[in-house]
Motif scaffolding. Structure first.
Motif, short mmCIF file in Angstrom:
data_model
loop_
_atom_site.label_atom_id
_atom_site.label_comp_id
_atom_site.label_asym_id
_atom_site.label_seq_id
_atom_site.Cartn_x
_atom_site.Cartn_y
_atom_site.Cartn_z
N TYR A 19 -48.22 81.06 -41.31
CA TYR A 19 -48.54 81.66 -40.02
C TYR A 19 -49.73 80.96 -39.36
N GLN A 20 -50.70 80.55 -40.18
CA GLN A 20 -51.93 79.99 -39.64
C GLN A 20 -52.24 78.67 -40.34
N PRO A 21 -51.45 77.63 -40.04
CA PRO A 21 -51.60 76.36 -40.75
C PRO A 21 -52.90 75.67 -40.39
N GLN A 22 -53.39 74.88 -41.32
CA GLN A 22 -54.58 74.07 -41.09
C GLN A 22 -54.27 72.63 -41.47
N GLY A 23 -54.87 71.73 -40.76
CA GLY A 23 -54.77 70.33 -41.12
C GLY A 23 -55.80 69.98 -42.18
N SER A 24 -55.67 68.81 -42.73
CA SER A 24 -56.67 68.29 -43.65
C SER A 24 -57.34 67.09 -43.01
N LEU A 25 -58.23 66.47 -43.74
CA LEU A 25 -58.95 65.33 -43.19
C LEU A 25 -58.01 64.18 -42.87
N PHE A 26 -56.88 64.10 -43.58
CA PHE A 26 -55.98 62.96 -43.41
C PHE A 26 -54.58 63.36 -42.96
N ALA A 27 -54.34 64.63 -42.66
CA ALA A 27 -52.98 65.06 -42.30
C ALA A 27 -53.04 66.14 -41.23
N THR A 68 -47.79 84.62 -20.58
CA THR A 68 -48.23 83.65 -21.58
C THR A 68 -48.42 84.36 -22.91
N LEU A 69 -47.95 83.74 -23.97
CA LEU A 69 -48.14 84.27 -25.32
C LEU A 69 -49.38 83.61 -25.91
N VAL A 70 -50.38 84.41 -26.21
CA VAL A 70 -51.65 83.90 -26.70
C VAL A 70 -51.80 84.28 -28.17
N VAL A 71 -51.75 83.29 -29.06
CA VAL A 71 -51.93 83.54 -30.49
C VAL A 71 -53.41 83.42 -30.80
N MET A 72 -53.99 84.49 -31.29
CA MET A 72 -55.41 84.52 -31.61
C MET A 72 -55.63 83.80 -32.93
N ASP A 73 -56.00 82.51 -32.84
CA ASP A 73 -56.15 81.65 -34.01
C ASP A 73 -57.48 81.95 -34.70
#
Length: 805
Positions: free
Chosen positions: A281-289, A742-747
């Motif tokens: 649901y709440q993905p995060q990137g990494s330093l290299f991806a 507008t659909l606002v996803v509260m990240d």
């Protein structure tokens, strides 16, 4: 193409490229690098732009190439101002913008100036500020060439203040700018420019403006523009005229484009959507991806394809999909709607297709399987492991109090096998989930439920066996897929790969919006965490409450959809979120819950007070109950030769120490606390659901329910997925079903904060690189769920971590 008419009534700066659009408040895009760098942060889509302008005796001309993304930009430009000597003035530029608040940004740009062949090189600086307090008003200001770095070359400090009005949203923007140059000698030289930008039709934009220097008898210039949007480019050309209508220059530009505002779209489009792997649901990137695609993004793309009139069909590619049964049901609902809208839907399965893969595929018109793949259609099972024997071996005991008999969360630590109530609820739950699997496949493939149960009992299947049994419609390698599908999709179809992944992020706050707040995974006190080497990921009550407060205070947000996919966690934290929901309702905005795979115990607690609850028949919910306690490692410490001395004041001061067991008085105090929390939980449910106390007790006692039984027990209101809950929320807010919103996803990671978004993101990536998550065996899942709750004593938590493959 783009045609632009403008007059250079007020001389343009000699040290930067001539640009057709330069409003200090209302512009977005890479070109803002040259006139107000603060605006770079309002359009966060990666974008490049190339500008060309022919020279004239008054305004000159030049070219520019710029690139901008996520609040920063770089550019190179060349200007031709002295037509007699045909001198070229090169400029290298970089800039950055920081978001101070959600609506306020500040920016700076540095220009390396290389005039007249590079003999008089110097550096100039710009500062800018931009504020967009509402969806219809923008204010901006910039100071260019701080300190007048080269007055002898005409490079002096310029001040620009602008206002932009958007009475009809993106369709129309009106702007007014005042500009003034610091005088080298004599009076201040200033001018006023008025501009207009309007959307004439899909992919067609018009601009017009006029400017006039503020001195007697100054000429007035006029301008106009036509801009066309193609697949991923906006293309234009410019022309200018003086106040008498005589041509005064022309030019053109090309900029990158994202989104669906395109003049021409390929015919017979087929949306290709990859449904492989996991979708957090709440993905995060990494330093290299880059981060993974989120589950809500996947839902949005499939839903958009089902409604898009230009899309004639959908191709779903599946290779190891990792979704809950309820999420599969949610996607099935959208697939069935697409077919109802006349779109052909095809599923292609690679590798070993799981129960969930096949359940989703069975809703499609055609199902194809990789010839070397297989179909792992084997039914549903659940395993619960009991550790009391192992704990006894090492000298660790578990002391827990629970409410009530079905709240079996402590049983893996306190028993060697399940209790009768725990076995009863597990049998009922697996029955319901199995019925969902069987009935869904039967409906999709046109078989009876008895036939499907026999098929399941004979599984798994090789690809050839699946084809022979009519479970799939063909065996295709990836390179054969496109050719074979011409008989299913319209002839000469165009495959829209990664359909819907690119979206145009507006630089303005929405006029009407629905906020989405996600409660995902274990619920804990404090801030949301992504987990790490020494702890599990958890949704923090403080983070969720903050998002709910922002939704309540934001005038543009008319309703809230609370997406819950959580087994619960801290009872205290669950109550904090429940209170946050109440405050949104007190503000006059409806809150509608959309349940995912889990919304149990604390997950149900946070949902109980909503105006309406939507769930799928296979959603795992209920578990209205609590438990709490501790582990006693006295025996283990003794075996290790560890002696513990406790000095305490207060009868129960050390009751939660791991060095000794609780005595009868301490356990009674714990039991009383558990009882009070249970009573409060039931009261929240009774109030929110409009039930009598005895009705709540009948469905509570810690019992887990499937969504189908929860509806019978009045714990949910209706069957449906995220978009059904969204439509319900909009109707409750009085929004017209056909009106834009507008659909606002509260990240929780990059939502509105006082810190610059890009700085926070980089810091988060570094922390992730230093503290990677561990891949642990499924049998250890409870350890990691509890690791996120290590500071809690009372849990509103689902008894087990159930995975359906």
């Amino acid at each position: 193409m783009l045609f632009l008419l403008a007059t250079a009534a007020f001389a343009e700066p000699v040290e930067r490229p001539e640009l057709p659009f330069k409003g200090a408040a209302g512009e977005d895009g890479a070109h803002t690098l040259y006139f107000n760098p603060a605006l770079l942060n309002f359009d966060r889509d990666p974008v490049y732009a190339v500008y060309y302008d022919t020279a004239d005796a008054v305004a000159g001309g030049g070219n520019a190439l710029t690139f901008a993304t996520t609040g920063s930009g770089v550019g190179v430009g060349v200007s031709y101002r002295d037509l007699v000597g045909s001198s070229a003035w090169w400029t290298l530029t970089s800039g950055v913008s920081l978001r101070l608040t959600d609506s306020l940004a500040a920016g700076s740009a540095i220009h390396w100036q290389l005039p007249n062949g590079g003999n008089d090189n110097f550096v100039s600086w710009d500062l800018g500020l931009a504020w967009r307090p509402t969806s219809w008003l923008g204010l901006g200001g910039a100071v260019l060439n701080l300190g007048s770095p080269a007055p002898d070359l005409g490079v002096v400090t310029r001040y620009d203040a602008g206002v932009a009005l958007r009475p009809f949203g993106d369709a129309l923007t009106l702007g007014v700018d005042y500009r003034a140059d610091t005088p080298v000698s004599g009076a201040v030289v200033s001018s006023v420019e008025a501009s207009l930008r309007v959307k004439a039709a899909r992919g067609i934009w018009l601009r017009a403006w006029g400017d006039r220097a503020l001195f007697p008898d100054a000429p007035v210039g006029f301008g106009g523009s036509l801009e066309l949007h193609f697949a991923d480019l906006a293309v234009g050309a410019t022309a200018r005229s003086d106040s008498a209508g005589a041509p005064a220059g022309a030019g053109g530009y090309v900029t990158s484009l994202e989104g669906t505002d395109q003049l021409f779209m390929p015919g017979r489009q087929i949306a290709e959507i990859d449904v492989s792997g996991s979708f957090p649901y709440q993905p995060q990137g990494s330093l290299f991806a880059a981060p993974q695609e989120s589950y809500l993004s996947l839902l949005r793309r499939v839903d958009a394809a089902s409604r898009d009139g230009r899309i004639k069909g959908i191709l779903l590619r599946m290779d190891g999909m990792s979704l809950s049964l309820a999420q599969v049901e949610e996607l099935r609902g959208i697939v069935k709607r697409a077919r109802h809208n006349g779109k052909a839907v095809v599923a292609w399965l690679a590798g070993g297709a799981s129960n969930g893969d096949y359940l989703l595929a069975s809703a499609c018109d055609k199902v194809y399987l990789h010839p070397a793949g297989g179909l792992d259609l084997v039914g549903i099972s659940a395993e619960v492991q009991y550790f009391k024997g192992a704990l006894d071996l090492v000298g660790v005991g578990a002391q827990y109090a629970q409410r009530a008999e079905y709240k079996s969360g402590p049983e893996p630590w306190t028993r060697s096998s399940s209790s009768d109530p725990a076995q009863e609820e597990m049998e009922a739950l697996i029955d319901d989930l199995y019925d969902t699997l069987v009935s869904g496949i039967a409906e999709g493939r046109g078989r009876s439920t008895d036939e499907v149960m026999a098929i399941v009992d004979a599984g798994p299947y090789s690809a050839r066996e699946a084809l022979a049994g009519g479970l799939v419609d063909g065996l295709l390698y990836p390179d054969e897929l496109m050719t074979e599908l011409e008989g299913v999709f319209p002839a000469d179809y165009h495959l829209a790969e990664a359909y819907g992944r690119e979206t145009d992020e507006s630089g303005w706050s929405p006029q009407r919006a629905v906020a989405v707040v996600v409660v995902d995974g274990p619920i804990a006190d404090g801030e949301t965490t992504s987990g790490g080497l020494l702890g599990g990921a958890a949704t923090g009550a403080k983070t969720v409450v903050k998002a709910l407060e922002e939704a309540a205070e934001n005038r543009a947000i008319k309703a809230v959809v609370l997406r819950v996919d959580s087994p619960g966690g801290s009872a205290f934290a669950s109550d904090e979120i429940w209170r946050g929901v109440e405050r949104v309702k007190e503000s006059g905005k409806p809150v509608v819950v959309s349940m995912g795979g889990y919304a149990a115990s604390g997950g149900y607690y946070v949902a109980a007070g909503a105006d309406a609850i939507w769930a799928e028949p296979s959603t795992i919910t209920g578990s209205i109950g609590v438990y709490g306690g501790k582990y006693n490692a006295e025996g283990l410490f003794g075996k290790l030769g560890i002696n513990t001395e406790i000095t305490a004041r207060g009868r129960n001061a050390s009751m939660f120490s791991m060095s000794r067991p609780m005595d009868a008085v301490e356990f009674a105090a714990l039991d009383r606390l558990i009882g009070e929390t249970y009573a409060q939980f039931k009261d929240r449910v009774a109030t929110g659901r409009g039930l009598q106390p005895e009705q709540v007790e009948d469905v509570a006692r810690g019992r887990v329910w499937s969504g189908s039984r929860a509806k019978e027990k009045h714990l949910i209101d209706a069957y449906g997925g995220f978009f059904e809950a969204l439509d319900d929320a909009r109707l409750r807010a009085g929004m017209n079903p056909g009106s834009p919103y507008t659909l606002v996803v509260m990240d929780p990671w990059s939502g509105p904060t006082a810190l610059p978004t890009q700085v926070a993101s980089v810091g988060r990536m570094v922390r992730q690189a230093l503290s990677p998550k561990l891949e642990v065996p499924r049998e250890m899942a409870d350890f990691w769920r509890l690791a996120a709750l290590r500071d809690e004593h009372v849990f509103a938590l689902l008894p087990y971590d159930l995975r359906i493959q």
